[in-house]
Motif scaffolding. Structure first.
Motif, short mmCIF file in Angstrom:
data_model
loop_
_atom_site.label_atom_id
_atom_site.label_comp_id
_atom_site.label_asym_id
_atom_site.label_seq_id
_atom_site.Cartn_x
_atom_site.Cartn_y
_atom_site.Cartn_z
N GLY A 232 0.79 -1.22 0.00
CA GLY A 232 0.00 0.00 0.00
C GLY A 232 0.82 1.27 0.00
O GLY A 232 0.28 2.37 -0.04
N ALA A 233 2.17 1.14 0.07
CA ALA A 233 3.02 2.33 0.08
C ALA A 233 3.35 2.73 -1.36
O ALA A 233 2.74 2.25 -2.31
N ASP A 234 4.33 3.61 -1.53
CA ASP A 234 4.68 4.13 -2.85
C ASP A 234 5.23 3.00 -3.72
O ASP A 234 6.33 2.50 -3.49
N ALA A 235 4.47 2.60 -4.72
CA ALA A 235 4.90 1.52 -5.61
C ALA A 235 5.50 2.06 -6.90
O ALA A 235 5.61 1.34 -7.89
N THR A 236 5.89 3.32 -6.92
CA THR A 236 6.36 3.94 -8.15
C THR A 236 7.86 4.18 -8.16
O THR A 236 8.36 4.79 -9.09
N GLY A 237 8.58 3.70 -7.17
CA GLY A 237 10.01 3.96 -7.10
C GLY A 237 10.86 2.93 -7.81
O GLY A 237 10.38 1.96 -8.39
N VAL A 238 12.19 3.16 -7.74
CA VAL A 238 13.19 2.26 -8.30
C VAL A 238 13.49 1.16 -7.29
O VAL A 238 13.63 1.43 -6.09
N ARG A 239 13.61 -0.08 -7.75
CA ARG A 239 13.92 -1.20 -6.84
C ARG A 239 15.41 -1.15 -6.47
O ARG A 239 16.27 -1.50 -7.27
N ILE A 240 15.70 -0.72 -5.26
CA ILE A 240 17.05 -0.75 -4.71
C ILE A 240 17.02 -1.74 -3.57
O ILE A 240 16.44 -1.48 -2.52
N PHE A 241 17.63 -2.90 -3.76
CA PHE A 241 17.51 -3.95 -2.75
C PHE A 241 18.70 -4.90 -2.89
O PHE A 241 19.41 -4.90 -3.88
N GLY A 242 18.89 -5.73 -1.91
CA GLY A 242 19.99 -6.68 -1.89
C GLY A 242 20.61 -6.71 -0.52
O GLY A 242 20.27 -5.90 0.35
N PRO A 243 21.54 -7.62 -0.28
CA PRO A 243 22.08 -7.76 1.08
C PRO A 243 22.98 -6.62 1.51
O PRO A 243 23.15 -6.37 2.69
N GLU A 244 23.56 -5.93 0.55
CA GLU A 244 24.50 -4.85 0.90
C GLU A 244 24.81 -4.05 -0.35
O GLU A 244 24.31 -4.33 -1.43
N GLY A 245 25.65 -3.02 -0.21
CA GLY A 245 26.11 -2.29 -1.38
C GLY A 245 25.47 -0.93 -1.53
O GLY A 245 24.44 -0.62 -0.96
N THR A 246 26.12 -0.11 -2.35
CA THR A 246 25.64 1.23 -2.65
C THR A 246 24.57 1.18 -3.74
O THR A 246 24.34 0.14 -4.36
N ASP A 247 23.93 2.31 -4.00
CA ASP A 247 22.97 2.39 -5.10
C ASP A 247 23.65 2.07 -6.43
O ASP A 247 23.08 1.39 -7.29
N ALA A 248 24.87 2.58 -6.60
CA ALA A 248 25.60 2.34 -7.85
C ALA A 248 25.90 0.86 -8.05
O ALA A 248 25.92 0.36 -9.18
N GLN A 249 26.16 0.14 -6.97
CA GLN A 249 26.35 -1.31 -7.08
C GLN A 249 25.04 -2.03 -7.36
O GLN A 249 25.01 -3.08 -8.01
#
Length: 558
Positions: A232-249
């Protein structure tokens, strides 16, 4: 019986037939067209490598001057060169091996490197994207002369990690590379995704290392509109996910298209469900926009491989990320439109996998489905139980259960404007068309002949896409990686794209590992305009990674 189960899909009014093909063809293709289809597709000719399941034919490049196809043979680290001047009998001339090529930075491409993509400029300058044997190491771009009658490359330059796709800008002045930069299986190394922007030499020769610029994502660190994984939250963003790392990774470029003026590149970030916009004059990523989801409450899908039937229906409480692979572009009235094949790749590594089946939620440490979710009463295998979903999205506000379920892939193609607005989506039409055309093998996989065994995971799985003009109208040609075949849509009006025809050069009665089975696993799709074609008619060239075949389809007016 299965054909009777598909009767509702067939009733839409499209026509079904088995196309007649020339005597050289080993397969009688399955075709299915809209009643008012303006064009048809037929098999002109096929080249067979005889290599099954080893990516012996993937991306296809076309060079009009000498009527050659350049086909990526990924596992061999080479490009096969085919003479297609006789479209009915494409024959191999030689291959271009990238092993041992010396790069401008002093490195040498070792054995075990993987060719991923190829492109040819109209004058014959050719380029190959080559992945290092250790995929997290930087890769290369190899240069060659498409006019030559021998396999000697001209040289190479170094680019980012896992260069996955390569293309020239329409003006031929720049070479662009999508460096996907996937992590190691154990996440011990996770390079940054990037786009290499290379000044192309004006003549047919190798490029220079000092002409390679990198458009990275460091400037977006912490600044992106991130997809909110809570239900129900903002579903319009970029998927940034994973166990670790920067956005660039985290950002992983997949495929590139360029506007007609050679000013902007549009790059799919598949796992991130987004598109990056690159300013080519500055070699800078200037914008990233997210792509949204399919809401299965309004877009129907068949989500189970255990229900014993074709069951394309709505599922409230379930959504699916588009996650496009290939992207193409075209202009209408001076405006650029982007066309995406919404395949649906997930992150599935040894130490991190986002994948789970719905029926496994609530087990082995996974959160359960909330009793308040509309999906809750439909968790058995014949319904949602077998559907592959991500565990990274859909939890309720306090994180105790899944209020919404998120699957992978739109099972569709979309058209976007350059502001990220989706102006068209084919919705459930791909499954409806294949259900009508091949009901006995609806949602079959590409390495076996089976009914309904991909409904639980991405369905027909649209992957490759090409756009071209035929008789003054613009068409999109999309390949289905799993069930196979190429589907054509008239996209002349971006907001009102229409299904035209579908062809599948596959024999489901034959052993998939035999040549008699035909084309399996379409990967790369390339459009050849009539003005360049060996037959004088537009053609579509398709590389099939599982069967190791390259097939030319002729486009004819009906």
């Amino acid at each position: 019986m299965l054909r009777r189960l598909a009767a509702a899909a067939v009733a839409a009014g499209a026509c079904f037939s088995l196309a007649a093909v020339p005597a050289f063809a080993a397969v009688t293709p399955i075709t299915h067209s809209a009643p008012d289809a303006a064009i048809s597709l037929s098999v002109a000719g096929t080249h067979e490598t005889g290599v099954f399941g080893k990516s012996a034919a993937e991306i296809v490049g076309w060079y009009a001057k000498n009527q050659r196809l350049f086909v990526v043979n990924a596992a061999a680290g080479q490009v096969d060169v085919l003479d297609a001047s006789k479209a009915g009998d494409p024959t191999k001339l030689f291959d271009i091996d990238t092993t041992g090529v010396k790069s401008e930075d002093g490195s040498v491409i070792p054995a075990g490197a993987v060719a991923n993509s190829v492109a040819i400029r109209p004058d014959g300058l050719g380029v190959i994207a080559v992945e290092a044997p250790v995929k997290t190491d930087n890769g290369w771009v190899v240069f060659f002369d498409a006019n030559a009658n021998q396999a000697k490359p001209l040289g190479a330059v170094r680019v980012g990690a896992l260069p996955d796709m390569i293309t020239f800008t329409p003006d031929g002045k720049q070479i662009l590379v999508a460096n996907e930069a996937e992590p190691a299986e154990d996440y011990s190394v996770d390079p940054e995704g990037s786009i290499s922007v290379i000044k192309a030499p004006p003549q047919i020769r190798a490029g220079k290392q000092n002409q390679v610029k990198t458009a990275g994502f460091g400037a977006f660190e912490g600044k992106l509109p991130v997809f909110d994984s809570r239900a129900g939250a903002d579903a319009t963003g970029v998927r940034i996910f994973g166990p670790e790392g920067t956005d660039a990774q985290n950002l992983e470029p997949e495929y590139i298209t360029v506007d007609a003026k050679s000013k902007k590149a549009y790059v799919t970030l598949q796992e991130n469900n987004a598109i990056a916009v690159v300013n080519l004059d500055q070699a800078r990523v200037e914008r990233i926009f997210p792509l949204g989801v399919q809401d299965l409450a309004t877009v129907a899908m068949d989500v189970s491989d255990r229900d014993g039937k074709i069951n394309i229906k709505n599922w409230p409480g379930v959504k699916s990320f588009l996650l496009p692979d290939a992207i193409a572009s075209y202009e209408v009235g001076g405006k650029t439109y982007l066309v995406t094949a919404n395949e649906g790749d997930a992150r599935d590594w040894a130490t991190f996998s986002e994948e789970a089946r719905v029926k496994d939620l609530g087990k082995n440490g996974l959160k359960p489905v909330c009793e308040t979710s509309p999906a809750y009463g439909h968790l058995k295998d014949p319904e949602l139980g077998r559907l592959t979903i991500t565990t990274t999205a859909g939890l309720n506000a306090d994180g105790t259960c899944y209020e919404e379920l998120y699957a992978f892939g739109g099972r569709s193609f979309s058209i976007f404007d350059t502001n990220g607005n989706r102006v068209f989506d084919s919705g459930s039409q791909f499954e409806e068309v294949t259900a009508a055309a091949i009901p006995e093998f609806f949602n079959s996989n590409h390495e076996e002949n089976a009914f309904d065994n991909r409904s639980d995971n991405k369905g027909p799985e649209p992957e490759g896409i090409a756009v071209g003009q035929v008789d003054g109208r613009t068409y999109a040609f999309i390949g289905f990686e799993r069930i196979g075949g190429v589907i054509a849509y008239d996209i002349t009006d971006p907001k009102n794209a229409k299904f035209v025809t579908y062809i599948n050069n596959r024999d489901f009665t034959q052993d998939p590992e035999s040549a008699a089975a035909g084309d399996l696993g379409p990967e790369g799709v390339t459009f050849i305009p009539a003005s360049e074609s060996p037959t004088g008619k537009a053609m579509v060239a398709v590389g099939n990674e599982v069967s190791g075949t390259t097939t030319l389809f002729e486009v004819s007016a009906r």
